[in-house]
Write a protein that holds these residues in place. Structure first.
Motif, mmCIF file in Angstrom:
data_model
loop_
_atom_site.group_PDB
_atom_site.id
_atom_site.type_symbol
_atom_site.label_atom_id
_atom_site.label_comp_id
_atom_site.label_asym_id
_atom_site.label_seq_id
_atom_site.Cartn_x
_atom_site.Cartn_y
_atom_site.Cartn_z
ATOM 1 N N MET A 194 -8.336 -0.761 -3.965
ATOM 2 C CA MET A 194 -9.538 -1.499 -4.358
ATOM 3 C C MET A 194 -10.641 -0.533 -4.778
ATOM 4 S SD MET A 194 -9.569 -4.297 -1.307
ATOM 5 C CE MET A 194 -11.157 -5.043 -1.587
ATOM 6 N N LEU A 195 -10.735 0.590 -4.053
ATOM 7 C CA LEU A 195 -11.812 1.547 -4.295
ATOM 8 C C LEU A 195 -11.536 2.463 -5.478
ATOM 9 C CD1 LEU A 195 -12.901 3.052 -0.845
ATOM 10 C CD2 LEU A 195 -14.417 2.201 -2.631
ATOM 11 N N ALA A 198 -13.196 2.464 -9.215
ATOM 12 C CA ALA A 198 -14.625 2.779 -9.224
ATOM 13 C C ALA A 198 -14.857 4.255 -8.944
ATOM 14 C CB ALA A 198 -15.361 1.925 -8.190
ATOM 15 N N CYS A 213 -11.516 8.481 -1.709
ATOM 16 C CA CYS A 213 -11.503 7.095 -1.223
ATOM 17 C C CYS A 213 -11.216 7.050 0.277
ATOM 18 C CB CYS A 213 -10.443 6.274 -1.950
ATOM 19 S SG CYS A 213 -10.854 5.977 -3.663
ATOM 20 N N SER A 240 -21.125 0.561 -8.022
ATOM 21 C CA SER A 240 -19.763 0.049 -8.183
ATOM 22 C C SER A 240 -18.894 0.423 -6.973
ATOM 23 C CB SER A 240 -19.145 0.613 -9.464
ATOM 24 O OG SER A 240 -19.217 2.032 -9.437
ATOM 25 N N VAL A 241 -19.073 1.679 -6.527
ATOM 26 C CA VAL A 241 -18.302 2.120 -5.366
ATOM 27 C C VAL A 241 -18.746 1.360 -4.127
ATOM 28 C CG1 VAL A 241 -17.755 4.095 -3.883
ATOM 29 C CG2 VAL A 241 -17.957 4.414 -6.350
ATOM 30 N N GLU A 243 -20.030 -1.586 -3.747
ATOM 31 C CA GLU A 243 -19.529 -2.968 -3.686
ATOM 32 C C GLU A 243 -18.072 -3.019 -3.224
ATOM 33 O OE1 GLU A 243 -19.971 -5.151 -7.339
ATOM 34 O OE2 GLU A 243 -22.157 -4.773 -7.285
ATOM 35 N N GLN A 244 -17.266 -2.183 -3.891
ATOM 36 C CA GLN A 244 -15.847 -2.158 -3.546
ATOM 37 C C GLN A 244 -15.637 -1.720 -2.102
ATOM 38 O OE1 GLN A 244 -13.276 -3.228 -5.391
ATOM 39 N NE2 GLN A 244 -14.810 -3.893 -6.885
ATOM 40 N N GLU A 247 -16.141 -4.535 0.330
ATOM 41 C CA GLU A 247 -14.997 -5.452 0.348
ATOM 42 C C GLU A 247 -13.794 -4.844 1.063
ATOM 43 O OE1 GLU A 247 -13.732 -7.485 -3.206
ATOM 44 O OE2 GLU A 247 -15.824 -7.600 -3.904
ATOM 45 N N ALA A 248 -13.569 -3.552 0.728
ATOM 46 C CA ALA A 248 -12.433 -2.861 1.346
ATOM 47 C C ALA A 248 -12.608 -2.794 2.861
ATOM 48 C CB ALA A 248 -12.297 -1.461 0.763
#
Lengths: 701, 86
Positions: A194-195, A198, A213, A240-241, A243-244, A247-248
């Motif tokens: 996911m990461l 980005a 990551c 961007s990072v 946000e991901q 979520e991660a």
């Protein structure tokens, strides 16, 4: 850590990494032809050394970085190692492994491979593994890891050409590695993917995005800060990072994989991957391959005999030193003092003025001759013997034996290792304290290191003990000398514990921190090499010091003895000034002055005392200990003077080199002052008590 | 069989499997880095002359650990034979 400069662009940079005590320094020495000190204990290399060599027309700079178990640093030392691999941009990283313990070593290999593909695995100590019937399938290992794997036995210069070939291939890009990827738990892999997009987008570092990551997920903020500092990329601040990442992290939380659990899982995956890689590639022909080591451990660290064996070993080494030093000492003494006579003739022949002759022959040359004939032989014998024990792997066992005492002092068991190094040289012992992770425990080790008499001090002790307390000649006499010296050293070790304890209760309050101590496999010491090497090294070292320190000191003493102040000489004036105080300590002004003048090097204490007494009138030919004894007793020495001199030699300020090293290591004048004052206060107190007690007793009876 | 105890309770010659680590901070990762993760078989080799620390065989390496730290390592499946990891 050195960075590459533009001028040396053609020079390839190679990092030599690996677990502690896998023979990195031996590999380093073999490749560069240098002579880094090696020893069989974890943490011996405390600062990076670099050396150059050429192979097939390419120039290389090789960095020997401190040993580390992991690239997740637990100490400043490990951070240095990690940062070099991360940010030093090496053209290739050689991970040196212990063939007898490959699986444990594989953890670091996998972590390094995650970070850079340009890895060469050097499986060292192959000779030990063969002895233990451990077989390693190199092609299969190389296949699994996707990097070149070379077996070496650096101590015997085996396999090093192959290693260089592989390094050359990887550094030049001729060999394209396809490094193994550690597979983490499914959810973690999911979070990474996911990461990844980005992170890849903004990653302008040479570090792999996948690894970054992982660090983002682990929350390794210290590392991310370092990346920001060096590359100006703030991964955490990037929207961007961020946000991901959120979520991660949510995904991982759901799977109960956050915080500690996540780190555990990652560490566990690494260990299991290591297990997987070593399965079928490493086989053990002999299940009892460690039996000899266990037998030796029962002997050297056994419940009942561990301590007696330790003391007997110390006694034995000191006895060998004393006995062995007698003959060369006599020989060197005869030789050097006969040269003194000839020098006088030479001066007279050229019609040199009397004062110049006196100054150079009786001043400079005599002190030099003294240091060489009396100090050099014991140092040149003790040092190799000690190095043999170090090579065998005994020092970590000493730490193992003594650890409980250090724990009671709220100190680190590795302090025993730094204490042992102090026998060779206190300044080296101080630098060695870097192996202690906790800053508080490290300071304790530094401040107490001087309680172990260094190589420059115990020849003085041996001479004084032999003169005043040993009446019989031969084996019995030298055994008695050795026994008395052992007692003095045990007292020094006792003082180390006492002072460590006191420091833990006052200046450096705190609890003992956690640590693990590796007991490496015993290795057969390379007797011939060690003896030749260390005798040459020691001799050069002592001769160098003799010229740099003893000769000027001889000059100073001579001048002091010949410059008149009022009724007497400057020497008489200074020693007279110190005399009343020194008498309280059971010594006299001359002795105390000698200790003060010997600040640059403890070796010159006895020569300075002798010179001072001779300058004050006595004209005795000093060609033997008996003659020296006569000189000392004529100047009022009693057994109490001898005891106090020996004890003060054990406990007084460190030499100037040691002081400067403490200053450098602690970055603080305050701690240097403490290291100066603490042993001095204890030494003075002990001497005062002994002298006072003796005076009172003498009056009563 | 699966009774839990702590590593420091092992006697010389016994081995057991790590089931949990209670250690916190730097030592936790250090223990994992030397291979002491959940599922690792550890055997107790020898006590030091004063009884503490104790030397353990962990994945082929001999590591000495103080009782303060080994009491934070939970193990189970204690058996009398050593070096089973081979």
């Amino acid at each position: 850590m050195k960075q590459r400069d533009s001028q040396t662009e053609t020079v390839k940079v190679i990092a030599l990494s690996g677990n502690p005590n896998v023979g990195k320094s031996t590999v380093f020495n073999s490749l560069t032809g240098m002579n880094q000190h090696t020893g069989n204990w974890a943490g011996k290399t405390v600062s990076s050394a670099s050396g150059r060599f050429s192979f097939c027309g390419t120039d290389y700079t090789l960095f020997d970085i401190p040993g580390t178990y992991s690239l997740v640093p637990q100490s400043a030392e490990e951070e240095v190692a990690r940062n070099f691999i991360c940010f030093g941009e090496p053209d290739a990283v050689v991970v040196v492994c212990d063939a007898t313990c490959l699986e444990r070593n594989m953890n670091l290999v996998l972590q390094t491979i995650e970070l850079t593909g340009r890895v060469v695995l050097c499986v060292n100590l192959l000779d030990e593994a063969e002895k233990k019937k451990i077989r390693i399938d190199f092609p299969a290992l190389s296949e699994k890891l996707g990097v070149p794997v070379v077996g070496t036995a650096a101590r015997q210069n085996r396999g090093l050409d192959d290693l260089m070939q592989a390094v050359d291939g990887v550094a030049s890009g001729k060999i394209k590695n396809k490094p193994f990827t550690v597979a983490y738990a499914e959810k973690i892999e999911q979070a990474i993917s996911m990461l990844l997009p980005a992170a890849e987008q903004i990653n302008r570092t040479k570090l792999p995005a996948r690894w970054i990551c992982l660090k983002l997920l682990e929350g390794d903020t210290a590392l991310l800060e370092e990346i920001k500092r060096r590359f100006g990329i703030d991964f955490l601040a990037e929207e961007s990072v961020g946000e991901q990442l959120k979520e991660a992290q949510a995904l991982l939380r759901q799977a109960h994989l956050s915080g500690e659990a996540l780190c555990d899982n990652i560490a566990g995956s690494l260990v299991r991957s290591a297990e997987h890689i070593c399965k079928n590639t490493v086989s053990f022909g002999d299940k009892g391959y460690n039996d000899t080591d266990r037998y030796l451990d029962r002997l050297l660290t056994g419940r009942k005999i561990g301590f007696p064996v330790m003391i007997m070993l110390l006694l034995f080494i000191l006895w060998l030193t004393i006995t062995g030093a007698n003959y060369p000492s006599q020989l060197l003494g005869d030789l050097l003092f006969s040269i003194e006579g000839m020098l006088g003739e030479v001066f007279r022949f050229f019609g040199a003025p009397e004062w110049l002759q006196n100054m150079l022959v009786h001043g400079v040359y005599r002190v030099l001759a003294w240091v060489v004939s009396v100090m050099l032989p014991p140092m040149a014998i003790f040092f190799p013997l000690f190095t043999l024990l170090e090579d065998l792997g005994y020092l970590p066992r000493v730490a193992f034996n003594l650890d409980k005492y250090f724990k009671r002092c709220h100190a680190c068991g590795k302090q025993a290792l730094t204490m042992c190094m102090g026998f060779g040289c206190n300044a080296a012992g101080i630098v060695g304290c870097r192996i202690i992770d906790s800053p508080r425990e490290r300071l304790i080790a530094m401040l107490t290191n001087n309680f172990v008499p260094c190589n420059g001090r115990f020849p003085t002790m041996i001479a004084v003990i032999a003169m005043f307390f040993v009446t019989s000649d031969g084996v019995l006499g030298s055994l008695l000398s050795a026994a008395l010296l052992t007692l003095v050293i045990l007292l020094g070790i006792g003082m180390t514990f006492l002072v460590s304890h006191m420091l833990s209760k006052t200046l450096l309050r705190g609890k003992a921190s956690s640590f693990t101590l590796e007991l490496p496999p015993y290795r057969r010491p390379r007797i011939k090499q060690v003896i030749v090497r260390s005798i040459v090294d020691r001799t050069l070292f002592v001769l160098g010091r003799a010229i740099a320190v003893a000769a000027p000191a001889g000059l100073v003493i001579w001048l002091m003895a010949n410059i008149s102040v009022g009724d007497g000489t400057l020497l008489m004036y200074c020693s007279g000034l110190l005399d009343p105080f020194a008498r309280l300590l059971g010594m006299d002004g001359v002795i105390l002055l000698a200790f003060i003048l010997a600040l640059p090097a403890n070796e010159i204490v006895v020569p300075v005392i002798v010179m001072s007494y001779m300058a004050n009138g006595s004209l005795i030919e000093i060609d033997s200990l008996a003659g020296l004894r006569l000189l000392l007793t004529e100047n009022g020495w009693t057994p109490v003077t001898a005891v106090c001199t020996v004890l003060f030699s054990l406990m007084h300020w460190p030499c100037s080199t040691t002081c400067l090293t403490i200053r450098k290591e602690t970055c603080s004048l305050k701690w240097m002052a403490a290291a100066f004052v603490i042993p001095t206060v204890f030494g003075m107190t002990v001497c005062f008590v002994i002298n006072t007690a003796y005076t009172i007793l003498a009056r009563c009876f | 069989m699966n009774i839990e105890s702590t590593l420091n309770e092992l006697n010389q010659g016994q081995s057991a499997t790590v089931t949990r680590l209670l250690s916190q901070g730097g030592i936790r990762r250090r223990l994992q880095d030397i291979g002491l993760v959940v599922g690792t078989r550890v055997s107790c080799l020898q006590k030091s002359p004063l009884g503490d620390p104790v030397a353990y065989l962990v994945r082929g390496a001999v590591i000495a650990i103080r009782s303060e730290d080994s009491s934070n390592i939970i193990v189970s499946g204690v058996s009398a034979s050593a070096a089973e990891w081979l």
